[in-house]
Structure formats: C-alpha cells, structure tokens
Motif scaffolding. Structure first.
Motif, PDB file in Angstrom:
ATOM      1  N   TYR B  32       6.719 -18.358 -25.334  1.00  0.00           N
ATOM      2  CA  TYR B  32       6.884 -17.195 -24.478  1.00  0.00           C
ATOM      3  C   TYR B  32       8.129 -16.415 -24.883  1.00  0.00           C
ATOM      4  O   TYR B  32       9.099 -16.981 -25.394  1.00  0.00           O
ATOM      5  CB  TYR B  32       7.008 -17.636 -23.023  1.00  0.00           C
ATOM      6  CG  TYR B  32       5.739 -18.222 -22.453  1.00  0.00           C
ATOM      7  CD1 TYR B  32       5.355 -19.525 -22.756  1.00  0.00           C
ATOM      8  CD2 TYR B  32       4.926 -17.474 -21.605  1.00  0.00           C
ATOM      9  CE1 TYR B  32       4.187 -20.056 -22.232  1.00  0.00           C
ATOM     10  CE2 TYR B  32       3.771 -18.005 -21.074  1.00  0.00           C
ATOM     11  CZ  TYR B  32       3.403 -19.288 -21.400  1.00  0.00           C
ATOM     12  OH  TYR B  32       2.254 -19.814 -20.890  1.00  0.00           O
ATOM     13  N   TYR B  34      11.210 -14.549 -23.262  1.00  0.00           N
ATOM     14  CA  TYR B  34      11.980 -14.475 -22.026  1.00  0.00           C
ATOM     15  C   TYR B  34      13.146 -13.509 -22.193  1.00  0.00           C
ATOM     16  O   TYR B  34      13.709 -13.378 -23.275  1.00  0.00           O
ATOM     17  CB  TYR B  34      12.555 -15.856 -21.675  1.00  0.00           C
ATOM     18  CG  TYR B  34      11.635 -16.735 -20.885  1.00  0.00           C
ATOM     19  CD1 TYR B  34      10.525 -17.327 -21.479  1.00  0.00           C
ATOM     20  CD2 TYR B  34      11.868 -16.967 -19.539  1.00  0.00           C
ATOM     21  CE1 TYR B  34       9.669 -18.128 -20.748  1.00  0.00           C
ATOM     22  CE2 TYR B  34      11.018 -17.769 -18.797  1.00  0.00           C
ATOM     23  CZ  TYR B  34       9.922 -18.343 -19.413  1.00  0.00           C
ATOM     24  OH  TYR B  34       9.083 -19.126 -18.678  1.00  0.00           O
ATOM     25  N   TYR B  36      16.837 -12.710 -20.233  1.00  0.00           N
ATOM     26  CA  TYR B  36      17.871 -12.969 -19.237  1.00  0.00           C
ATOM     27  C   TYR B  36      18.972 -11.934 -19.448  1.00  0.00           C
ATOM     28  O   TYR B  36      19.100 -11.354 -20.525  1.00  0.00           O
ATOM     29  CB  TYR B  36      18.478 -14.367 -19.427  1.00  0.00           C
ATOM     30  CG  TYR B  36      17.724 -15.500 -18.779  1.00  0.00           C
ATOM     31  CD1 TYR B  36      16.509 -15.938 -19.310  1.00  0.00           C
ATOM     32  CD2 TYR B  36      18.221 -16.136 -17.648  1.00  0.00           C
ATOM     33  CE1 TYR B  36      15.812 -16.985 -18.711  1.00  0.00           C
ATOM     34  CE2 TYR B  36      17.530 -17.186 -17.045  1.00  0.00           C
ATOM     35  CZ  TYR B  36      16.339 -17.592 -17.590  1.00  0.00           C
ATOM     36  OH  TYR B  36      15.662 -18.632 -16.990  1.00  0.00           O
ATOM     37  N   GLN B  38      23.316 -11.194 -18.475  1.00  0.00           N
ATOM     38  CA  GLN B  38      24.550 -11.759 -17.967  1.00  0.00           C
ATOM     39  C   GLN B  38      25.521 -10.616 -17.703  1.00  0.00           C
ATOM     40  O   GLN B  38      26.022  -9.983 -18.635  1.00  0.00           O
ATOM     41  CB  GLN B  38      25.149 -12.753 -18.955  1.00  0.00           C
ATOM     42  CG  GLN B  38      26.361 -13.481 -18.418  1.00  0.00           C
ATOM     43  CD  GLN B  38      26.846 -14.574 -19.339  1.00  0.00           C
ATOM     44  OE1 GLN B  38      26.594 -14.561 -20.538  1.00  0.00           O
ATOM     45  NE2 GLN B  38      27.565 -15.534 -18.788  1.00  0.00           N
ATOM     46  N   GLY B  43      26.954 -15.899 -14.132  1.00  0.00           N
ATOM     47  CA  GLY B  43      25.997 -16.692 -14.886  1.00  0.00           C
ATOM     48  C   GLY B  43      24.794 -15.861 -15.278  1.00  0.00           C
ATOM     49  O   GLY B  43      24.503 -14.832 -14.651  1.00  0.00           O
ATOM     50  N   PRO B  44      24.076 -16.262 -16.312  1.00  0.00           N
ATOM     51  CA  PRO B  44      22.865 -15.547 -16.716  1.00  0.00           C
ATOM     52  C   PRO B  44      21.842 -15.478 -15.581  1.00  0.00           C
ATOM     53  O   PRO B  44      21.760 -16.380 -14.745  1.00  0.00           O
ATOM     54  CB  PRO B  44      22.333 -16.369 -17.891  1.00  0.00           C
ATOM     55  CG  PRO B  44      23.539 -17.067 -18.433  1.00  0.00           C
ATOM     56  CD  PRO B  44      24.381 -17.375 -17.228  1.00  0.00           C
ATOM     57  N   TYR B  46      17.687 -14.539 -14.745  1.00  0.00           N
ATOM     58  CA  TYR B  46      16.335 -14.308 -15.266  1.00  0.00           C
ATOM     59  C   TYR B  46      15.874 -12.884 -14.935  1.00  0.00           C
ATOM     60  O   TYR B  46      16.118 -12.384 -13.829  1.00  0.00           O
ATOM     61  CB  TYR B  46      15.386 -15.319 -14.646  1.00  0.00           C
ATOM     62  CG  TYR B  46      13.914 -14.994 -14.824  1.00  0.00           C
ATOM     63  CD1 TYR B  46      13.191 -14.403 -13.786  1.00  0.00           C
ATOM     64  CD2 TYR B  46      13.252 -15.278 -16.008  1.00  0.00           C
ATOM     65  CE1 TYR B  46      11.851 -14.110 -13.934  1.00  0.00           C
ATOM     66  CE2 TYR B  46      11.904 -14.987 -16.166  1.00  0.00           C
ATOM     67  CZ  TYR B  46      11.205 -14.405 -15.131  1.00  0.00           C
ATOM     68  OH  TYR B  46       9.873 -14.103 -15.276  1.00  0.00           O
ATOM     69  N   HIS B  49       9.403 -12.527 -18.178  1.00  0.00           N
ATOM     70  CA  HIS B  49       8.904 -13.209 -19.357  1.00  0.00           C
ATOM     71  C   HIS B  49       7.437 -12.846 -19.577  1.00  0.00           C
ATOM     72  O   HIS B  49       6.767 -12.339 -18.655  1.00  0.00           O
ATOM     73  CB  HIS B  49       9.074 -14.723 -19.253  1.00  0.00           C
ATOM     74  CG  HIS B  49       8.098 -15.409 -18.328  1.00  0.00           C
ATOM     75  ND1 HIS B  49       8.343 -15.555 -16.978  1.00  0.00           N
ATOM     76  CD2 HIS B  49       6.894 -15.986 -18.573  1.00  0.00           C
ATOM     77  CE1 HIS B  49       7.323 -16.200 -16.429  1.00  0.00           C
ATOM     78  NE2 HIS B  49       6.436 -16.474 -17.354  1.00  0.00           N
ATOM     79  N   TYR B  87      19.763 -10.997 -23.114  1.00  0.00           N
ATOM     80  CA  TYR B  87      19.346 -12.012 -24.066  1.00  0.00           C
ATOM     81  C   TYR B  87      17.819 -12.077 -24.132  1.00  0.00           C
ATOM     82  O   TYR B  87      17.152 -12.207 -23.098  1.00  0.00           O
ATOM     83  CB  TYR B  87      19.854 -13.386 -23.652  1.00  0.00           C
ATOM     84  CG  TYR B  87      21.350 -13.535 -23.613  1.00  0.00           C
ATOM     85  CD1 TYR B  87      22.049 -13.417 -22.417  1.00  0.00           C
ATOM     86  CD2 TYR B  87      22.065 -13.814 -24.773  1.00  0.00           C
ATOM     87  CE1 TYR B  87      23.421 -13.566 -22.374  1.00  0.00           C
ATOM     88  CE2 TYR B  87      23.439 -13.969 -24.744  1.00  0.00           C
ATOM     89  CZ  TYR B  87      24.113 -13.847 -23.537  1.00  0.00           C
ATOM     90  OH  TYR B  87      25.471 -14.000 -23.511  1.00  0.00           O
ATOM     91  N   ARG B  91      10.772 -19.258 -25.894  1.00  0.00           N
ATOM     92  CA  ARG B  91      10.792 -20.528 -25.167  1.00  0.00           C
ATOM     93  C   ARG B  91       9.436 -21.200 -25.197  1.00  0.00           C
ATOM     94  O   ARG B  91       8.414 -20.548 -24.965  1.00  0.00           O
ATOM     95  CB  ARG B  91      11.209 -20.258 -23.718  1.00  0.00           C
ATOM     96  CG  ARG B  91      11.369 -21.494 -22.852  1.00  0.00           C
ATOM     97  CD  ARG B  91      11.712 -21.085 -21.434  1.00  0.00           C
ATOM     98  NE  ARG B  91      12.026 -22.240 -20.597  1.00  0.00           N
ATOM     99  CZ  ARG B  91      12.128 -22.193 -19.273  1.00  0.00           C
ATOM    100  NH1 ARG B  91      11.937 -21.054 -18.643  1.00  0.00           N
ATOM    101  NH2 ARG B  91      12.424 -23.280 -18.596  1.00  0.00           N
ATOM    102  N   LEU B 104      16.262 -23.188 -23.029  1.00  0.00           N
ATOM    103  CA  LEU B 104      16.699 -21.831 -23.333  1.00  0.00           C
ATOM    104  C   LEU B 104      17.758 -21.895 -24.428  1.00  0.00           C
ATOM    105  O   LEU B 104      18.755 -22.577 -24.275  1.00  0.00           O
ATOM    106  CB  LEU B 104      17.291 -21.178 -22.080  1.00  0.00           C
ATOM    107  CG  LEU B 104      16.350 -20.977 -20.898  1.00  0.00           C
ATOM    108  CD1 LEU B 104      17.131 -20.444 -19.702  1.00  0.00           C
ATOM    109  CD2 LEU B 104      15.231 -20.025 -21.270  1.00  0.00           C
ATOM    110  N   PHE B 106      20.210 -19.472 -26.291  1.00  0.00           N
ATOM    111  CA  PHE B 106      20.763 -18.134 -26.205  1.00  0.00           C
ATOM    112  C   PHE B 106      21.362 -17.718 -27.547  1.00  0.00           C
ATOM    113  O   PHE B 106      22.121 -18.468 -28.149  1.00  0.00           O
ATOM    114  CB  PHE B 106      21.857 -18.079 -25.129  1.00  0.00           C
ATOM    115  CG  PHE B 106      21.355 -18.191 -23.727  1.00  0.00           C
ATOM    116  CD1 PHE B 106      21.120 -19.440 -23.159  1.00  0.00           C
ATOM    117  CD2 PHE B 106      21.120 -17.062 -22.956  1.00  0.00           C
ATOM    118  CE1 PHE B 106      20.649 -19.555 -21.863  1.00  0.00           C
ATOM    119  CE2 PHE B 106      20.659 -17.170 -21.657  1.00  0.00           C
ATOM    120  CZ  PHE B 106      20.419 -18.415 -21.109  1.00  0.00           C
ATOM    121  N   LYS B 108      23.172 -14.060 -29.479  1.00  0.00           N
ATOM    122  CA  LYS B 108      24.313 -13.195 -29.163  1.00  0.00           C
ATOM    123  C   LYS B 108      23.952 -12.126 -28.135  1.00  0.00           C
ATOM    124  O   LYS B 108      24.810 -11.602 -27.437  1.00  0.00           O
ATOM    125  CB  LYS B 108      24.829 -12.510 -30.433  1.00  0.00           C
ATOM    126  CG  LYS B 108      25.333 -13.477 -31.476  1.00  0.00           C
ATOM    127  CD  LYS B 108      26.567 -14.221 -31.008  1.00  0.00           C
ATOM    128  CE  LYS B 108      27.133 -15.075 -32.123  1.00  0.00           C
ATOM    129  NZ  LYS B 108      28.310 -15.869 -31.655  1.00  0.00           N
TER     130      LYS B 108
END
Lengths: 118, 116
Positions: B32, B34, B36, B38, B43-44, B46, B49, B87, B91, B104, B106, B108
């Motif tokens: 998949y 995805y 995310y 930040q 925190g990251p 969601y 997806h 990001y 996945r 996940l 990650f 850059k």
C-alpha cells in the motif's frame, strides 16, 4: 481517549546517567512501537511489541538501550549509560494491528520525548 | 531503506491546492501507499492510504497511477496549518503480513511550506 501519552516531554541529563522514557499506549491497542528521530538519520524504528512481547528489536542501536512492556498499558525505553549521541526525539506509537491496508491498523504517535545528553 | 522518492521541499500559496508527488517504482502488488505528515514538534499523523484506486477523505486525496509506480497527495485548499513534513511510505499489506513488512519506514519526506 487521550491518545498515546509519553513522559517526560523533555529530559536533559549528563553523559553516563540512566534515562528512562515512558509510554502509555491507546487502550485496546495490541502493538506498541518506539521510534527515534534525529536530523541525520530521520525517523527510525527501534523496537516494537505485540501483546506486551518484543517482536523485533533489530533497530535498537546497542546494548545500552533496552525496552520493556510489563503490561498492556505501559512501556519503558531505558538508556544506560547515556551518551551525547543519544540526543534525539523519541516517539512512542500504538496500533490495533500491524499489516497495512486496514483502517484499523493505523499507528497513532505520541508527542515525543526530547532527550538531550550533555 | 525507504522505498520511495520525494522532493525535498515545496511551497504552496494559502488557499491553493498542494500537490505532493511520490515515486515508488519498486512497489509490489500487495503493498500500500501511505501518507503521514509531521507538524513541527509533533508526532507523525496518518493522512490517507491506498492500493490501486484513488482515495479521498476529509484531509486529502490520493491519486495513484495505473502502473502504481507513483502517486500524488492532494491537499485541495492548503492552509497555514498544513505546513509540515509529508512522508510517503510503502507498507506491506495483509497478504504479505509477517515480519516487518507492515512496519512504517520513514524516508526524508517533503517539507511543505504554505505561505500567506
């Protein structure tokens, strides 16, 4: 639910000291993840648990790092002894499942603990 | 290593659509895409997806090319609060569950700056 809770939010310590970071996952989530984020290496997975059992700790940098999950609502990441290169933001995340594709398996991240080792 | 390639940074005017590209030429059939993001000091989070079809939710739209080698995340009306690092992550799904495929990884990401 309050989401993933981490404490402390900021930690400043001196080289050689023991550091313990804490995490409370979202209630009912079976998976718990510890990540570390630095400018150089970005966001990297350290270890994850399934039903309180460590499944993959291949991301743990060295023996100075250890993680435990004594029950479903609490986990710790310990660094002993700490070094300046351990300075980073440490994130805890939790999810219902691991595999991609299901809306139920999203990872929810905590606010992070900013660790500074002098 | 991350299996995706994204531009390092992008700018977008407030109120305009932000289109964030991602290349994932080695994606396998059961993986998949995805997204995310930040926001600074958080925190990251969601976003969305997809597997093959385009997807839309209250946050964004995801357009996946027919060969699945690239995708675009669209924020239809960007606001200043959308300034963040985005990001794109490939996945593993249920069919190839096992080991770390569901993790996940990650890269850059793309730093999106929404400007007034």
């Amino acid at each position: 639910d309050a989401g993933v809770i981490q404490s402390p939010r900021h930690e400043v310590t001196e080289m050689g000291q023991e550091v313990t970071l804490r995490c409370k996952p979202i209630s009912g989530h079976d998976y718990l993840f510890w990540y570390r984020q630095t400018m150089m290496r970005g966001l990297e997975l350290l270890i994850y648990f399934n039903n309180n059992v460590p499944i993959d700790d291949s991301g743990m940098p060295e023996d100075r790092f250890s993680a435990k999950m004594p029950n479903a609502s609490f986990s710790t990441l310990k660094i002993q002894p700490s070094e300046p290169r351990d300075s980073a933001v440490y994130f805890c995340a939790s999810s219902l499942g691991l595999a991609g594709g299901s809306y139920y398996n999203e990872q929810f991240f905590g606010p992070g603990t900013r660790l500074t080792v002098l | 290593d991350a299996k995706t390639t994204q531009p390092t940074s992008m700018d977008c005017a407030e109120g305009r659509a932000a289109n964030l590209p991602c290349n994932h030429s080695t994606i396998s059939g059961n993986e998949y895409v995805y997204w995310y993001r930040q926001i600074h000091s958080q925190g990251p989070q969601y976003i969305i997806h997809g597997l093959k079809n385009n997807e839309t939710n209250e946050m964004a739209s995801l357009i996946i090319t027919e060969d699945r080698k690239s995708s675009t995340l669209i924020l239809p009306h960007a606001t200043l609060r959308d300034t963040a690092v985005y990001y794109c992550i490939v996945r593993g799904g249920v069919l190839n569950y096992g080991g770390s495929q569901g993790n996940l990884i990650f890269g850059k990401g793309t730093k999106l700056s929404v400007k007034p």
